[in-house]
Enzyme design. Structure first.
Site, PDB file in Angstrom:
ATOM      1  N   LYS A 267       0.670  -1.137  -0.136  1.00  8.14           N
ATOM      2  CA  LYS A 267       0.048   0.008  -0.090  1.00  8.14           C
ATOM      3  C   LYS A 267       0.652   0.999  -0.091  1.00  8.14           C
ATOM      4  O   LYS A 267       1.571   1.444   0.692  1.00  8.14           O
ATOM      5  CB  LYS A 267      -0.717   0.077   1.242  1.00  8.14           C
ATOM      6  CG  LYS A 267      -1.761   1.312   1.488  1.00  8.14           C
ATOM      7  CD  LYS A 267      -2.540   1.261   2.700  1.00  8.14           C
ATOM      8  CE  LYS A 267      -3.089   2.560   2.908  1.00  8.14           C
ATOM      9  NZ  LYS A 267      -4.081   2.871   4.107  1.00  8.14           N
ATOM     10  N   LYS A 279      -9.997  13.431   7.744  1.00  5.58           N
ATOM     11  CA  LYS A 279      -9.410  12.950   8.811  1.00  5.58           C
ATOM     12  C   LYS A 279      -9.698  14.173   9.739  1.00  5.58           C
ATOM     13  O   LYS A 279      -9.393  15.182   9.527  1.00  5.58           O
ATOM     14  CB  LYS A 279      -8.441  12.225   8.807  1.00  5.58           C
ATOM     15  CG  LYS A 279      -8.038  11.052   8.335  1.00  5.58           C
ATOM     16  CD  LYS A 279      -6.658  10.415   8.305  1.00  5.58           C
ATOM     17  CE  LYS A 279      -6.381   9.157   7.774  1.00  5.58           C
ATOM     18  NZ  LYS A 279      -7.215   8.078   8.453  1.00  5.58           N
ATOM     19  N   ASP A 290       1.556   6.511   5.401  1.00  9.26           N
ATOM     20  CA  ASP A 290       0.570   5.625   4.950  1.00  9.26           C
ATOM     21  C   ASP A 290       1.260   4.757   3.636  1.00  9.26           C
ATOM     22  O   ASP A 290       0.243   4.173   3.245  1.00  9.26           O
ATOM     23  CB  ASP A 290      -0.740   6.283   4.710  1.00  9.26           C
ATOM     24  CG  ASP A 290      -1.967   5.537   4.878  1.00  9.26           C
ATOM     25  OD1 ASP A 290      -1.918   4.274   5.578  1.00  9.26           O
ATOM     26  OD2 ASP A 290      -3.085   5.691   4.270  1.00  9.26           O
ATOM     27  N   ASP A 349     -12.095   7.259   3.502  1.00 13.19           N
ATOM     28  CA  ASP A 349     -10.899   7.077   4.423  1.00 13.19           C
ATOM     29  C   ASP A 349     -10.432   5.591   4.429  1.00 13.19           C
ATOM     30  O   ASP A 349      -9.568   5.219   5.018  1.00 13.19           O
ATOM     31  CB  ASP A 349     -11.140   7.726   5.537  1.00 13.19           C
ATOM     32  CG  ASP A 349      -9.728   7.983   6.372  1.00 13.19           C
ATOM     33  OD1 ASP A 349      -8.720   7.702   5.735  1.00 13.19           O
ATOM     34  OD2 ASP A 349      -9.852   8.176   7.619  1.00 13.19           O
ATOM     35  N   ARG A 353      -7.873  -0.337   0.998  1.00 15.04           N
ATOM     36  CA  ARG A 353      -8.166  -1.665   0.511  1.00 15.04           C
ATOM     37  C   ARG A 353      -8.827  -1.242  -0.977  1.00 15.04           C
ATOM     38  O   ARG A 353      -8.678  -2.258  -1.721  1.00 15.04           O
ATOM     39  CB  ARG A 353      -9.358  -2.188   1.240  1.00 15.04           C
ATOM     40  CG  ARG A 353     -10.445  -1.148   1.541  1.00 15.04           C
ATOM     41  CD  ARG A 353     -11.372  -1.404   2.717  1.00 15.04           C
ATOM     42  NE  ARG A 353     -10.843  -0.844   3.884  1.00 15.04           N
ATOM     43  CZ  ARG A 353     -11.610  -1.152   4.990  1.00 15.04           C
ATOM     44  NH1 ARG A 353     -12.759  -1.758   5.195  1.00 15.04           N
ATOM     45  NH2 ARG A 353     -10.857  -0.755   6.177  1.00 15.04           N
TER      46      ARG A 353
HETATM   47  N1  BES Z   1      -4.034   4.724   6.907  1.00 13.91           N
HETATM   48  C1  BES Z   1      -5.412   4.528   7.622  1.00 13.91           C
HETATM   49  C2  BES Z   1      -5.074   3.407   8.977  1.00 13.91           C
HETATM   50  C3  BES Z   1      -4.437   3.875   9.999  1.00 13.91           C
HETATM   51  C4  BES Z   1      -4.850   4.832  10.829  1.00 13.91           C
HETATM   52  C5  BES Z   1      -3.105   3.603  10.389  1.00 13.91           C
HETATM   53  C6  BES Z   1      -4.337   5.474  11.816  1.00 13.91           C
HETATM   54  C7  BES Z   1      -2.440   4.210  11.205  1.00 13.91           C
HETATM   55  C8  BES Z   1      -2.998   5.030  12.038  1.00 13.91           C
HETATM   56  C9  BES Z   1      -6.505   4.143   6.739  1.00 13.91           C
HETATM   57  O1  BES Z   1      -6.440   4.491   5.486  1.00 13.91           O
HETATM   58  C10 BES Z   1      -7.795   4.321   7.385  1.00 13.91           C
HETATM   59  O2  BES Z   1      -8.078   5.534   7.485  1.00 13.91           O
HETATM   60  N2  BES Z   1      -8.450   3.446   7.738  1.00 13.91           N
HETATM   61  C11 BES Z   1      -9.914   3.801   8.692  1.00 13.91           C
HETATM   62  C12 BES Z   1     -10.827   2.800   8.149  1.00 13.91           C
HETATM   63  C13 BES Z   1     -12.357   2.989   8.326  1.00 13.91           C
HETATM   64  C14 BES Z   1     -12.510   4.273   7.645  1.00 13.91           C
HETATM   65  C15 BES Z   1     -13.127   1.892   8.064  1.00 13.91           C
HETATM   66  C16 BES Z   1      -9.499   3.742  10.090  1.00 13.91           C
HETATM   67  O3  BES Z   1      -8.913   2.771  10.401  1.00 13.91           O
HETATM   68  O4  BES Z   1     -10.106   4.486  10.869  1.00 13.91           O
HETATM   69 ZN    ZN Z   2      -4.802   4.997   4.662  1.00  9.94          ZN
HETATM   70 MN    MN Z   3      -7.916   6.162   5.231  1.00  5.94          MN
END
Ligand code: BES
Ligand code: ZN
Ligand code: MN
Length: 495
Positions: A267, A279, A290, A349, A353
């Site tokens: 990724k 965010k 990321d 966000d 995936r």
């Molecule tokens: N890159 C983030 C995941 C992340 C968040 C990694 C904080 C490390 C620290 C990912 O793209 C994301 O935003 N995931 C969301 C998914 C949700 C919207 C289902 C998350 O984990 O909040």
């Molecule tokens: Zn992300």
């Molecule tokens: Mn995200």
């Protein structure tokens, strides 16, 4: 850093610094006993003073030690001799290296031939030492006006362990140094800010590795080529960004041309604002990390090429920037993936995936022996595991076992979460074949469930490195994980 195996008794070695191990409560290793003898019990006296008692990771430097040819004698605490396993041995080496690197010694000899690490070979010790020497000398300087001073040491030697073949120890030093360099490369890409490390920057970095090794072919696909491939899901993530998305394809050939490869998928979200599902502002800078999955894939590819592993390996990176704008994908939008499944983007966000699913579909063309994707995918993985271990979800039990084992040996550990079909209905959508989020519960599992729908044609494992890829706080910075784990895994594969 240069590495070598150097033969000679501890008192005859002529180095800027010689390191010997002292066990907890002052038990002396063979090498320390010799140094003690020639120095009129110099080490015993230090131990008796209780300035240094040999607890694990403790260090003490003696200048101009009596009876030794070396300028410095470094005592390293090994802790309890019976507890010396891979983890403790590594802590001991880390501490020893930290102490020498804080000094002005230009060379250091590790007199550790007598060392016996539980379940590991002398070659493991050499590999680990070189790997840690590399990672301990990494400094981030790119965007600083005052550069931090490089470590003084440029030569590390090790005593040959009894019964071990010198050649195998030399090989181990080489692989350790290549792994360390791969880790540092991944860390560096992670640490670079989002306005430097863009998708194009990652592509250039990969291309440069390809130019260095005739065994590696690197192709970069831009947005036009990706739309021809119908990668509508990946492209929906970069729709709001002025930075062009890139699909980075690194093909390494260490075996016959027709030998099926192992594939790594990274990724590479070079900055994740969340998109229209923006965010919160706190700590958002950390979303420059990321792309750490991508960085680990690029680091591993550089390492395997240097090590000339005798198998074929493909590294794929989906590199995008996730931004809000008038052209960005909106919640509720439905996109068409390369696999032909429609996806309802309920949350922009949950973009990782959306990128990975199309790259996984792209991986099918290789008929891979195994596919491992590496992604900072969910905040839920941080909540579950913290930073010590990466989450592992897989459609193959044997691959799971293998990765857990490689994690232990490389001290870059992974731990499984279930990928049971009971979780799959959480991804149901009223308007598309699948939704891109599964609700607030079991976030790491539902994210992997989403990916599993695009990984049905091969043996596959998903590593969620959201907790392990970087440190926050005062020591903020990328860790380079899981480069060591992946190199260990690939080193065990046969063509
Ligand atoms: N890159 C983030 C995941 C992340 C968040 C990694 C904080 C490390 C620290 C990912 O793209 C994301 O935003 N995931 C969301 C998914 C949700 C919207 C289902 C998350 O984990 O909040
Ligand atoms: Zn992300
Ligand atoms: Mn995200």
């Amino acid at each position: 850093m240069k590495y070598s195996i150097k033969v000679g008794a501890a008192d005859k070695i002529n180095s800027d610094c010689i390191a010997v191990v002292v066990w907890n409560k002052g038990g002396l290793s063979e090498e320390a006993q010799l140094a003690d003898k020639v120095s009129n019990k110099g080490i015993s006296k230090i131990v008796r003073s209780e300035d240094f008692t040999g607890t694990l990771g403790q260090t003490h430097i003696v200048y101009n030690p009596i009876g030794l040819k070396s300028k410095r004698l470094l005592l390293i605490g090994g802790g309890e001799i019976k507890k010396l396993d891979a983890k403790n041995a590594s802590r001991m080496l880390t501490a020893g290296l930290k102490a020498v690197f804080a000094s002005n010694a230009a060379s250091v000899h590790f007199a550790v031939a007598s060392l016996n690490v539980k379940d590991e070979t002398p070659a493991w010790v050499c590999q680990r030492l070189a790997q840690e020497a590399e990672t301990a000398s990494y400094r981030y300087n790119t965007t600083k006006s005052t550069k931090s001073k490089a470590v003084s040491a440029n030569l590390i030697s090790v005593s040959p362990s009894k019964g071990a073949r010198r050649k195998s120890l030399e090989e181990a030093l080489k692989s350790g140094s290549a792994i360390g360099a791969g880790i540092n490369r991944a860390r560096h890409l992670g640490n670079l800010p989002g306005n430097i490390c863009t998708p194009s920057y990652l592509a250039d970095e990969a291309a440069a590795i390809g130019n260095k090794h005739s065994s590696m072919k690197v192709k970069i696909l831009g947005e036009k080529q990706m739309s021809r491939l119908k990668m509508g899901s990946l492209l929906s993530v970069s729709a709001g960004s002025a930075e062009e998305a890139k699909l980075i394809v690194m093909e390494y050939k260490g075996a016959k041309a027709d030998s099926k490869p192992h594939v790594l998928v990274g990724k590479g979200v070079t900055f994740d604002t969340g998109g229209i599902s923006l965010k919160g502002g706190g700590g958002m800078d950390e979303m420059k990390f990321d792309m750490c999955g991508a960085a680990s894939v690029i680091g591993v590819m550089a390492t395997v090429a240097q090590l000339k592993l005798p198998i074929n390996i493909v590294g794929l990176v989906g590199a995008v920037e996730n931004m809000p704008s008038s052209t960005a994908t909106k919640p509720g939008d439905i996109v068409m993936s390369m696999a032909g499944k429609t996806i309802e983007v309920l949350n922009t966000d949950a973009e990782g995936r959306l990128v990975l699913c199309d790259v996984l579909t792209y991986a099918e063309r290789y008929q891979p022996r195994s596919v491992i994707d590496i992604a900072t995918l969910t905040g839920a993985a941080v909540a579950t595991f913290g930073s010590h271990v990466s989450a592992l979800l897989s459609n193959d039990d044997k691959l799971t076992e293998e990765l857990i084992d490689c994690g232990k040996r490389s001290l870059d550990r992974v731990w499984p979460l279930p990928l049971w079909e009971e979780y799959q209905p959480l991804l149901n959508s009223n308007f598309a074949d699948i939704a891109n989020i599964g609700g607030p519960r079991a976030g790491t599992i539902t994210a992997a469930c989403f990916l599993s729908r695009f990984a049905e044609k091969f043996k596959w494992a998903h590593l969620d490195i959201a907790g392990s890829a970087w440190h926050s706080g005062a020591q903020k910075g990328a860790t380079g994980r899981p480069v060591a784990l992946l190199v260990e895994y690939l080193s065990q594969q046969k063509a």
